[in-house]
Design an enzyme around this catalytic site. Structure first.
Site, mmCIF file in Angstrom:
data_model
loop_
_atom_site.group_PDB
_atom_site.id
_atom_site.type_symbol
_atom_site.label_atom_id
_atom_site.label_comp_id
_atom_site.label_asym_id
_atom_site.label_seq_id
_atom_site.Cartn_x
_atom_site.Cartn_y
_atom_site.Cartn_z
ATOM 1 N N ARG A 23 -18.687 5.965 8.518
ATOM 2 C CA ARG A 23 -19.310 6.481 9.732
ATOM 3 C C ARG A 23 -19.685 7.950 9.528
ATOM 4 O O ARG A 23 -18.989 8.677 8.826
ATOM 5 C CB ARG A 23 -18.364 6.341 10.918
ATOM 6 C CG ARG A 23 -17.983 4.895 11.213
ATOM 7 C CD ARG A 23 -16.955 4.820 12.330
ATOM 8 N NE ARG A 23 -16.597 3.439 12.636
ATOM 9 C CZ ARG A 23 -15.648 2.755 12.028
ATOM 10 N NH1 ARG A 23 -14.952 3.319 11.048
ATOM 11 N NH2 ARG A 23 -15.387 1.510 12.362
ATOM 12 N N HIS A 34 -3.816 -6.158 15.467
ATOM 13 C CA HIS A 34 -3.264 -5.425 14.328
ATOM 14 C C HIS A 34 -2.355 -6.367 13.527
ATOM 15 O O HIS A 34 -2.037 -7.471 13.957
ATOM 16 C CB HIS A 34 -2.479 -4.200 14.806
ATOM 17 C CG HIS A 34 -3.309 -3.220 15.561
ATOM 18 N ND1 HIS A 34 -4.149 -2.326 14.940
ATOM 19 C CD2 HIS A 34 -3.455 -3.023 16.891
ATOM 20 C CE1 HIS A 34 -4.769 -1.593 15.848
ATOM 21 N NE2 HIS A 34 -4.360 -1.998 17.046
ATOM 22 N N ASP A 75 -2.258 -7.842 6.707
ATOM 23 C CA ASP A 75 -3.401 -7.050 6.252
ATOM 24 C C ASP A 75 -3.718 -7.267 4.776
ATOM 25 O O ASP A 75 -4.861 -7.541 4.407
ATOM 26 C CB ASP A 75 -3.136 -5.556 6.479
ATOM 27 C CG ASP A 75 -3.378 -5.135 7.914
ATOM 28 O OD1 ASP A 75 -3.938 -5.937 8.684
ATOM 29 O OD2 ASP A 75 -3.012 -4.002 8.273
#
Length: 207
Positions: A36, A122, A152
């Site tokens: 970004r 999450h 993850d």
């Protein structure tokens, strides 16, 4: 290096996507991370071996630039919730029309369909909802979370990397790209319930 010559475009995200991109980079792929604009400089070790470019996706120029990069890549790795890339006009079907050999990998918590597809989540959420969290810890005590190693990294990044490599292998035979749907919740649920559960990290031949 097994993946030398493979161009990967990794869209900015948290742990699982960068880990997946790092695995591909470690085996020789050229990984470009799309960050970004105005984001603080990061020294995250998951960026090892990658190049970086900052693009403002809130502008038409930024979207056009990202589209050109996607079309020129072998693999696009995106970690956004369902519908985000489609709103930008960069969904898998649009990009595969322009580049039929593209491997489009979607790495999410809840997959592309269902009541949780647009929900935030999450590592600990996916671990608990799959039932796998209840198996961790000593008998008679509360379960404990194994950092973010299971959801993850193992259920997300590693499984997605495997799907990408398998899709690249299949492409050498068919010449066609693939859409990979890597859902961390589904992968953990499959692990918890055994082989009778369908593995949702699927590789489907693009039509």
């Amino acid at each position: 290096m097994a993946l030398a010559g493979v161009r990967v475009l990794e869209l900015a995200g948290l742990a699982p996507a960068p880990f997946c991109g790092m695995i591909l980079s470690d085996f020789g792929a050229k990984v470009i991370c799309v960050d970004r604009t105005m984001a603080p400089t990061s020294l995250d070790t998951l960026g090892r071996g990658k190049r970086s470019v900052a693009i403002n996706l809130k502008t038409s120029e930024g979207i056009a630039l990202l589209r050109r990069l996607c079309v020129q890549s072998d693999v696009v790795l995106e970690p956004y919730r369902e519908g985000v890339m489609e709103k930008l006009g960069l969904g898998p079907h649009e990009l595969l029309t322009e580049n039929p050999c593209l491997i489009y990998a979607r790495l999410t918590g809840y997959g592309q369909s269902g009541s949780y597809a647009t929900a935030a989540g999450h590592d600990i959420n996916f671990l608990a909802m799959s039932g796998l969290l209840s198996r961790l810890g000593r008998s008679g005590e509360r379960p404990y979370a194994p950092l973010n190693l299971l959801a993850d990294f193992a259920g997300g990044g590693l499984t997605c990397a495997l799907g990408i490599v398998l899709a690249l292998l299949e492409r050498t035979k068919s010449g066609k790209g693939q859409i990979i749907d890597a859902s961390m919740l589904d992968r953990l649920t499959a692990t918890n319930h055994g082989p009778e559960y369908t593995l949702h990290c699927c590789v489907s031949t693009a039509r």
